[in-house]
Design a protein around this motif. Structure first.
Motif, PDB file in Angstrom:
ATOM      1  N   VAL A 156      -2.452   2.342   3.159  1.00 52.88           N
ATOM      2  CA  VAL A 156      -1.120   2.946   3.217  1.00 52.88           C
ATOM      3  C   VAL A 156      -0.805   3.305   4.663  1.00 52.88           C
ATOM      4  O   VAL A 156      -1.553   4.057   5.302  1.00 52.88           O
ATOM      5  N   LEU A 157       0.292   2.761   5.176  1.00 52.08           N
ATOM      6  CA  LEU A 157       0.720   3.051   6.540  1.00 52.08           C
ATOM      7  C   LEU A 157       1.669   4.241   6.547  1.00 52.08           C
ATOM      8  O   LEU A 157       1.501   5.179   7.321  1.00 52.08           O
ATOM      9  N   PHE A 158       2.668   4.215   5.686  1.00 50.26           N
ATOM     10  CA  PHE A 158       3.574   5.362   5.534  1.00 50.26           C
ATOM     11  C   PHE A 158       4.415   5.186   4.278  1.00 50.26           C
ATOM     12  O   PHE A 158       4.509   4.083   3.722  1.00 50.26           O
ATOM     13  N   LYS A 159       4.998   6.286   3.829  1.00 52.39           N
ATOM     14  CA  LYS A 159       5.953   6.271   2.727  1.00 52.39           C
ATOM     15  C   LYS A 159       7.284   6.767   3.267  1.00 52.39           C
ATOM     16  O   LYS A 159       7.316   7.709   4.059  1.00 52.39           O
ATOM     17  N   GLU A 160       8.357   6.149   2.838  1.00 52.78           N
ATOM     18  CA  GLU A 160       9.649   6.560   3.358  1.00 52.78           C
ATOM     19  C   GLU A 160      10.682   6.676   2.250  1.00 52.78           C
ATOM     20  O   GLU A 160      10.649   5.952   1.248  1.00 52.78           O
ATOM     21  N   GLY A 161      11.568   7.641   2.457  1.00 50.45           N
ATOM     22  CA  GLY A 161      12.717   7.777   1.588  1.00 50.45           C
ATOM     23  C   GLY A 161      13.945   7.194   2.273  1.00 50.45           C
ATOM     24  O   GLY A 161      13.852   6.517   3.302  1.00 50.45           O
ATOM     25  N   PHE A 162      15.110   7.486   1.720  1.00 51.91           N
ATOM     26  CA  PHE A 162      16.356   6.939   2.244  1.00 51.91           C
ATOM     27  C   PHE A 162      17.370   8.056   2.454  1.00 51.91           C
ATOM     28  O   PHE A 162      17.263   9.136   1.873  1.00 51.91           O
ATOM     29  N   GLN A 163      18.340   7.771   3.314  1.00 51.53           N
ATOM     30  CA  GLN A 163      19.399   8.741   3.593  1.00 51.53           C
ATOM     31  C   GLN A 163      20.762   8.060   3.582  1.00 51.53           C
ATOM     32  O   GLN A 163      20.882   6.887   3.973  1.00 51.53           O
ATOM     33  N   TYR A 164      21.743   8.815   3.118  1.00 51.06           N
ATOM     34  CA  TYR A 164      23.124   8.390   3.318  1.00 51.06           C
ATOM     35  C   TYR A 164      23.469   8.694   4.767  1.00 51.06           C
ATOM     36  O   TYR A 164      23.159   9.784   5.270  1.00 51.06           O
ATOM     37  N   ILE A 165      24.075   7.770   5.475  1.00 52.18           N
ATOM     38  CA  ILE A 165      24.544   8.057   6.825  1.00 52.18           C
ATOM     39  C   ILE A 165      26.039   7.734   6.895  1.00 52.18           C
ATOM     40  O   ILE A 165      26.499   6.735   6.336  1.00 52.18           O
ATOM     41  N   PHE A 166      26.779   8.607   7.571  1.00 54.20           N
ATOM     42  CA  PHE A 166      28.221   8.442   7.639  1.00 54.20           C
ATOM     43  C   PHE A 166      28.728   9.017   8.961  1.00 54.20           C
ATOM     44  O   PHE A 166      28.078   9.870   9.579  1.00 54.20           O
ATOM     45  N   PRO A 167      29.859   8.541   9.461  1.00 56.34           N
ATOM     46  CA  PRO A 167      30.359   8.964  10.780  1.00 56.34           C
ATOM     47  C   PRO A 167      30.667  10.446  10.832  1.00 56.34           C
ATOM     48  O   PRO A 167      31.294  10.991   9.918  1.00 56.34           O
ATOM     49  N   ALA A 168      30.245  11.092  11.901  1.00 54.49           N
ATOM     50  CA  ALA A 168      30.543  12.515  12.073  1.00 54.49           C
ATOM     51  C   ALA A 168      32.042  12.753  12.164  1.00 54.49           C
ATOM     52  O   ALA A 168      32.551  13.795  11.723  1.00 54.49           O
ATOM     53  N   LYS A 169      32.775  11.777  12.699  1.00 55.42           N
ATOM     54  CA  LYS A 169      34.218  11.984  12.878  1.00 55.42           C
ATOM     55  C   LYS A 169      34.988  11.972  11.569  1.00 55.42           C
ATOM     56  O   LYS A 169      36.176  12.332  11.544  1.00 55.42           O
ATOM     57  N   TRP A 170      34.344  11.571  10.483  1.00 57.36           N
ATOM     58  CA  TRP A 170      35.006  11.667   9.184  1.00 57.36           C
ATOM     59  C   TRP A 170      35.057  13.111   8.703  1.00 57.36           C
ATOM     60  O   TRP A 170      35.767  13.448   7.763  1.00 57.36           O
ATOM     61  N   LYS A 171      34.225  13.942   9.320  1.00 60.06           N
ATOM     62  CA  LYS A 171      34.210  15.378   9.025  1.00 60.06           C
ATOM     63  C   LYS A 171      33.942  15.661   7.549  1.00 60.06           C
ATOM     64  O   LYS A 171      34.582  16.514   6.930  1.00 60.06           O
ATOM     65  N   ILE A 172      32.962  14.917   7.010  1.00 52.13           N
ATOM     66  CA  ILE A 172      32.507  15.156   5.642  1.00 52.13           C
ATOM     67  C   ILE A 172      31.308  16.097   5.708  1.00 52.13           C
ATOM     68  O   ILE A 172      30.301  15.780   6.341  1.00 52.13           O
ATOM     69  N   THR A 173      31.413  17.237   5.104  1.00 52.80           N
ATOM     70  CA  THR A 173      30.334  18.219   5.141  1.00 52.80           C
ATOM     71  C   THR A 173      29.272  17.863   4.111  1.00 52.80           C
ATOM     72  O   THR A 173      29.606  17.675   2.932  1.00 52.80           O
ATOM     73  N   PRO A 174      28.007  17.726   4.521  1.00 47.31           N
ATOM     74  CA  PRO A 174      26.949  17.468   3.548  1.00 47.31           C
ATOM     75  C   PRO A 174      26.947  18.513   2.450  1.00 47.31           C
ATOM     76  O   PRO A 174      27.112  19.708   2.705  1.00 47.31           O
ATOM     77  N   THR A 175      26.791  18.074   1.218  1.00 46.49           N
ATOM     78  CA  THR A 175      26.882  18.958   0.061  1.00 46.49           C
ATOM     79  C   THR A 175      25.963  18.410  -1.020  1.00 46.49           C
ATOM     80  O   THR A 175      24.983  17.729  -0.703  1.00 46.49           O
ATOM     81  N   LEU A 224      23.605  -1.754  11.711  1.00 47.17           N
ATOM     82  CA  LEU A 224      24.201  -0.894  10.685  1.00 47.17           C
ATOM     83  C   LEU A 224      24.509   0.488  11.251  1.00 47.17           C
ATOM     84  O   LEU A 224      25.620   1.015  11.069  1.00 47.17           O
ATOM     85  N   GLN A 225      23.543   1.084  11.963  1.00 44.26           N
ATOM     86  CA  GLN A 225      23.780   2.419  12.508  1.00 44.26           C
ATOM     87  C   GLN A 225      24.905   2.383  13.550  1.00 44.26           C
ATOM     88  O   GLN A 225      25.725   3.308  13.616  1.00 44.26           O
ATOM     89  N   THR A 226      24.970   1.353  14.348  1.00 36.85           N
ATOM     90  CA  THR A 226      26.036   1.244  15.344  1.00 36.85           C
ATOM     91  C   THR A 226      27.406   1.207  14.681  1.00 36.85           C
ATOM     92  O   THR A 226      28.361   1.852  15.148  1.00 36.85           O
ATOM     93  N   MET A 227      27.519   0.458  13.591  1.00 35.03           N
ATOM     94  CA  MET A 227      28.796   0.391  12.882  1.00 35.03           C
ATOM     95  C   MET A 227      29.173   1.750  12.309  1.00 35.03           C
ATOM     96  O   MET A 227      30.343   2.154  12.338  1.00 35.03           O
ATOM     97  N   VAL A 228      28.170   2.479  11.791  1.00 37.32           N
ATOM     98  CA  VAL A 228      28.449   3.810  11.260  1.00 37.32           C
ATOM     99  C   VAL A 228      28.874   4.742  12.394  1.00 37.32           C
ATOM    100  O   VAL A 228      29.837   5.514  12.260  1.00 37.32           O
ATOM    101  N   GLU A 229      28.186   4.690  13.525  1.00 36.09           N
ATOM    102  CA  GLU A 229      28.545   5.530  14.674  1.00 36.09           C
ATOM    103  C   GLU A 229      29.975   5.261  15.132  1.00 36.09           C
ATOM    104  O   GLU A 229      30.688   6.178  15.569  1.00 36.09           O
ATOM    105  N   ASN A 230      30.413   4.015  15.008  1.00 34.89           N
ATOM    106  CA  ASN A 230      31.769   3.648  15.436  1.00 34.89           C
ATOM    107  C   ASN A 230      32.830   3.909  14.370  1.00 34.89           C
ATOM    108  O   ASN A 230      33.997   3.572  14.567  1.00 34.89           O
ATOM    109  N   GLY A 231      32.403   4.492  13.247  1.00 31.71           N
ATOM    110  CA  GLY A 231      33.368   4.870  12.214  1.00 31.71           C
ATOM    111  C   GLY A 231      33.852   3.729  11.356  1.00 31.71           C
ATOM    112  O   GLY A 231      34.878   3.848  10.684  1.00 31.71           O
TER     113      GLY A 231
END
Length: 289
Positions: A156-175, A224-231
């Motif tokens: 076993v090298l590592f175990k990983e989960g997943f995250q939703y990622i979304f642009p900060a400029k959308w101003k969606i508060t994590p809930t 993918l992350q670049t596209m999210v950063e760019n909104g």
């Protein structure tokens, strides 16, 4: 105990190679009568004539010639086999060592290990990694699909989960996860399609409306992350591949919706006895501690 004692086979092969009893006996360090007795013993065990007379000379019969030709490849060409074994146990690898695995994981590994010898990092889909490791003399692989193969160790090298990622400029508060998904459902979605397509079962589990509009299936996580950063959209990404950025916000995907993925380090079992190889394995495992 083998059916045909090795010293009898050795006498047969020496005689067949040199072509006469005198030289063969001298090479083996035994008397000519002793060699003749051993050749007769082998012939008796086989139950077929291995020798015949050609004038006054003792030569191989057709069966003896066939036996000699079958044994010769492994009997006379053992030098490369011995050299390859000894080379494994030298202080350093004799050839560049390949490490196979997903490109994003190889990138991280390459930045953190200090192994002093040449490594070739070869991006490879998880489905193909185990085949590469099994098929080569010395290599390592990183995959989420460990093989069912007794020759291979899967650590076993590592175990990983997943995250939703979304642009900060959308101003969606994590809930809560449900509320977050309800807010995201009207926004476009971007996905890495090679191994991690968007799980539509998330949408059905929460009994939400139609799944979000998928606008891009991308070749790697960095894009993918670049596209999210760019909104341009939101996505779901492995936690260990998300780079810190003030332009994005993230929230964990619950494990019951997307179970954690376990990545394994693969290598042939016998290689771990080689000191430099064991050192490399330990260094790779330490990368994710």
């Amino acid at each position: 105990m083998t059916k045909y004692p090795r010293h009898l086979i050795e006498s047969f092969m020496t005689f067949a190679t040199l072509g006469n009893v005198v030289n063969a006996a001298d090479t083996l360090g035994i008397s000519q009568p002793a060699l003749s007795r051993q050749l007769q013993q082998l012939e008796d065990l086989v139950g077929e004539k291995l020798f015949q007379k050609h004038g006054r000379q003792k030569v191989l019969s057709p069966i003896g010639q066939e036996l000699f030709s079958r044994i010769t490849p492994t009997w006379l060409n053992y030098d490369p086999l011995v050299d390859s074994v000894i080379a494994k146990f030298k202080d350093s690898p004799q050839n560049p060592l390949r490490i196979y695995g997903p490109a994003e994981i190889l990138n991280k590994v390459a930045l953190h290990i200090e192994f002093p010898h040449q490594l070739i990092f070869t991006p490879t889909r998880s489905q193909s990694v185990s085949t590469k490791v099994v098929g080569e003399e010395i290599s390592l692989g990183i995959t989420r699909l460990p093989p069912d193969n007794l020759q291979v160790t899967a650590k076993v090298l590592f175990k990983e989960g997943f995250q939703y990622i979304f642009p900060a400029k959308w101003k969606i508060t994590p809930t809560t996860e449900l509320r977050l998904l309800k807010k995201l459902e009207t926004y476009p979605l971007v996905s890495y399609g090679e191994d991690f397509n968007f799980p539509e079962e998330i949408w059905s589990k929460f009994e939400l409306g139609p799944a979000p509009r998928l606008i891009r299936v991308l070749p790697n996580w960095d894009v993918l992350q670049t596209m999210v950063e760019n909104g341009l959209g939101w996505g779901i990404a492995p936690s260990n591949l998300i780079k810190k950025s003030p332009k994005i916000l993230s929230q964990d995907v619950s494990a019951d919706l997307m179970p954690h993925v376990t990545y394994h380090l693969l290598y042939k079992k016998d290689l771990i006895r080689i000191p430099w190889f064991k050192s490399l394995v330990n260094e790779l495992l330490d990368t994710y501690k």
